[in-house]
Every structure is written in structure tokens, then in C-alpha cells.
Design an enzyme around this catalytic site. Structure first.
Site, mmCIF file in Angstrom:
data_model
loop_
_atom_site.group_PDB
_atom_site.id
_atom_site.type_symbol
_atom_site.label_atom_id
_atom_site.label_comp_id
_atom_site.label_asym_id
_atom_site.label_seq_id
_atom_site.Cartn_x
_atom_site.Cartn_y
_atom_site.Cartn_z
ATOM 1 N N TYR A 117 -21.018 -8.262 9.266
ATOM 2 C CA TYR A 117 -20.182 -7.516 8.319
ATOM 3 C C TYR A 117 -19.992 -6.055 8.710
ATOM 4 C CZ TYR A 117 -24.417 -5.498 6.219
ATOM 5 O OH TYR A 117 -25.585 -4.818 6.004
ATOM 6 N N ILE A 152 -0.231 6.212 5.085
ATOM 7 C CA ILE A 152 0.841 5.693 5.929
ATOM 8 C C ILE A 152 1.851 4.911 5.100
ATOM 9 C CG2 ILE A 152 1.350 4.070 7.804
ATOM 10 C CD1 ILE A 152 -1.329 4.918 9.064
ATOM 11 N N SER A 187 -0.282 5.735 -1.012
ATOM 12 C CA SER A 187 -0.941 6.827 -0.293
ATOM 13 C C SER A 187 -0.809 6.622 1.212
ATOM 14 C CB SER A 187 -2.433 6.917 -0.664
ATOM 15 O OG SER A 187 -3.137 5.777 -0.201
ATOM 16 N N ASN A 225 1.041 -3.124 5.446
ATOM 17 C CA ASN A 225 0.364 -1.865 5.747
ATOM 18 C C ASN A 225 -0.989 -1.705 5.061
ATOM 19 O OD1 ASN A 225 0.200 1.294 6.072
ATOM 20 N ND2 ASN A 225 0.212 0.910 3.874
ATOM 21 N N LEU A 229 -4.404 -7.418 -3.082
ATOM 22 C CA LEU A 229 -4.533 -8.341 -1.958
ATOM 23 C C LEU A 229 -5.830 -9.135 -1.986
ATOM 24 C CD1 LEU A 229 -3.077 -5.958 0.749
ATOM 25 C CD2 LEU A 229 -2.130 -8.208 0.153
ATOM 26 N N GLY A 255 0.816 -1.210 0.000
ATOM 27 C CA GLY A 255 0.000 0.000 0.000
ATOM 28 C C GLY A 255 0.847 1.256 0.000
#
Length: 318
Positions: free
Chosen positions: A205, A66, A64, A135, A109, A61
Site C-alpha cells: 500500500y 489541474i 482545484s 483528472n 469516484l 476533479g
């Protein structure tokens, strides 16, 4: 059986019964952080003075929030960062935006094939990984499924589980560190913890993000147990409430005290590279120190069961 072969089979699940016989590690002791670091410190401050030249670190990730800040700071300190993004264009743009060496790799993912392809490419790029920073993540406000499984569980946990499983040989070769980004929101997981009988999300959910973050913490805990004796470590960290793009699908409702990505990336970077964290495994960190966690996230039996179930799920979609 040669030790390296035994470890390889252990990681891939072929020796799962023997893995369950490994002793549980003692509760991880997190050493005091340098006095200069505290809540609100940035990733640059958390890595000040470190020379990471010669290290290779994978960050998922990277495009963008973190992930981008983590990649930027680690590359700034001299590491070769392999940054993953869901599309080639996003990954290339993110890696081109940082100073230092950053290599983009595509990783979706939610797609088992993409995870395996990513791992294969990383094997070609790097003979060792000094750190694997898991991350990437999503937050949904509606019920979505992937192959019958609740999507946040798939993206936030299962994809990272498979990626780590595929790359553990590279991490162990470097006696490296696996860093899994969790969340204090794991305490809001559905009653009973991981919903093994209803992984579709039916009935729970709306707590899917919390469920996936509990899975992150349990995965990290079980991985720490399995890495005993290898020199490699596994820790879970929470970056705190950070203003990124992760809430784009749920209204962007951030609190006024939300952290910046520079602050959110501080503890992940610290756990991944700081000398103070050498040898620390099985910990859950917030602001450079041991964080509060639920009894469920410390449940070794649930963690072992999650590992076994996760391995079966990704093998089913091989």
C-alpha cells in the site's frame, strides 16, 4: 450482428473474448508539437487560437488544481465544460468561478453508485462528449480501503474506468478523446505490476499511488485498442510534478521545481483539444511529446487483464 451493437457489447464486457482478439495497435506516433510549446508552457498557451465553441468536454476533479485550470481554459476557449466534484457545493463554486459555460455534476469516484448517477446525469446533459478528461486523483500516506480494495486504486483508476465505460457511447458519438492523467511515478509500482492477487493493498500500500498510476496508463492503452475503428481515441498524459492540493494527506512535500497548475494543465488540454493530436491514440505524453514509460505500462496482456478484472469489480458492486 450490427456493428454498433457489437461495439456496445464490446465496451460493456459482454464480448470480452472477442475484444481480446482485436489486434494490438501499432506504437502510437506523437506528431511534433508547435514550436512555441515546451516544458513550462501553460494551458492557455497550449490552446492559443483555438475556438472550442460547440464542443462538450467533461473534466473530473474540477474544483482545484489541474482540474480547475483545465476547466477554466477550455471554457475560456468556448467549450461547454461539465465539471465534476465530490460535493455539490465544491462543484458549483468551481464552475461559477470560470468565464464561459461550465456545468457542475457530483461525482465521488470511491462510490460506484455515485459514478453511475453521474454518468446518467451526463447522458441527460450531453448527446456527445468531444473529450473526457479523467483528472481527479488522491495521494494517501496510509492504508485505506474501499470495499476491500486499496483506496487509491479505487479512486484514481476504478472510478474512472467505470465512468468511461458508462460514457463511451457519448465519446464515440463525437469521435472524441479520452484523456487519462497518469504519472511518471508509475515506474515505482510494486514488483510485478498490477497486484491482481492482492488488490486490498496488503504488502504494497505504500506504493499505492504508483500502482494506481500504472493502472491509469494500462487502462488508457487497452481503451485505445478497443476504440480502433471508431474514430475515438485514448491517450495517457503526465502533467509533471505540479503543486496542487493532491499531497494534502501526505505532508505537502513538493520539490522546489514543482510546476504551477497552469503548467500542469498544459499537456492535458493539448491532448484533449489540439488539432495536432487528432487521430493519435495509445500514446503516453509528457510536455506535448512521447514520454518515457516502463515496460509494464506497455504490457498489452496486463492491460487486457486489468480491463477484465476492473469490469468484474464494478459489476460486482452494481
Amino acid at each position: 450482428m450490427p456493428d454498433l451493437l457489437r461495439r456496445h457489447l464490446l465496451w460493456t464486457g459482454a464480448l470480452a473474448p472477442l475484444a481480446l482478439a482485436l489486434p494490438s495497435p501499432a506504437r502510437a506516433q506523437v506528431p511534433p508539437a508547435p514550436a512555441a510549446l515546451s516544458a513550462g508552457s501553460t494551458a492557455e498557451q497550449a490552446t492559443a487560437g483555438l475556438d472550442l465553441r460547440g464542443r462538450t468536454i467533461l473534466v473530473t476533479g474540477c474544483n482545484s488544481g489541474i482540474g480547475l485550470e483545465t476547466m477554466r481554459v477550455l471554457a475560456l476557449r468556448g467549450a461547454h465544460v461539465i465539471g465534476t466534484a465530490r460535493t455539490s457545493d465544491k462543484g458549483k463554486a468551481a464552475c461559477a468561478s470560470v468565464s464561459g459555460r461550465a456545468t457542475p455534476v457530483v461525482l465521488d469516484l470511491a462510490d460506484v453508485r455515485s459514478v453511475r448517477d453521474c454518468a446518467a446525469q451526463v447522458h441527460q446533459l450531453a448527446p456527445r462528449l468531444d473529450a473526457l478528461v479523467c483528472n481527479a486523483g488522491i495521494v494517501l500516506d496510509d492504508w485505506e480501503k474501499v470495499d476491500g480494495l486499496e483506496k487509491q486504486f479505487v479512486v484514481n483508476h476504478l472510478g474512472h474506468f467505470l465512468l468511461a465505460e458508462q460514457l463511451l457511447d457519448r465519446v464515440v458519438a463525437a469521435q472524441g478523446r479520452v484523456i487519462v492523467l497518469g504519472s511518471g511515478d508509475h515506474r515505482n509500482a510494486p514488483a510485478g505490476g498490477i497486484q491482481f492477487a492482492r488488490l486490498s493493498g496488503e504488502g504494497w500500500y505504500r506504493r499505492g499511488y504508483s500502482h494506481s498510476k500504472l493502472a491509469n496508463g494500462l487502462f488508457s492503452l487497452e481503451l485505445a485498442r478497443r476504440l480502433q475503428g471508431t474514430g475515438a481515441t485514448s491517450n495517457c498524459v503526465t502533467p509533471g510534478h505540479t503543486r496542487t492540493a493532491i499531497l494534502r494527506n501526505s505532508g505537502n512535500n513538493y520539490r522546489e521545481d514543482a510546476r504551477t497548475p497552469a503548467q500542469g494543465a498544459a499537456t492535458p488540454c493539448y491532448a484533449a483539444v489540439h488539432p495536432a493530436m487528432a487521430g493519435v491514440s495509445g500514446a503516453y505524453l509528457r510536455d506535448f511529446t512521447a514520454g518515457e514509460q516502463s515496460a509494464q505500462q506497455q504490457d498489452a496482456a496486463m492491460a487486457a487483464r486489468l480491463w477484465a478484472v476492473s469490469h468484474e469489480l464494478v459489476a460486482r458492486n452494481a
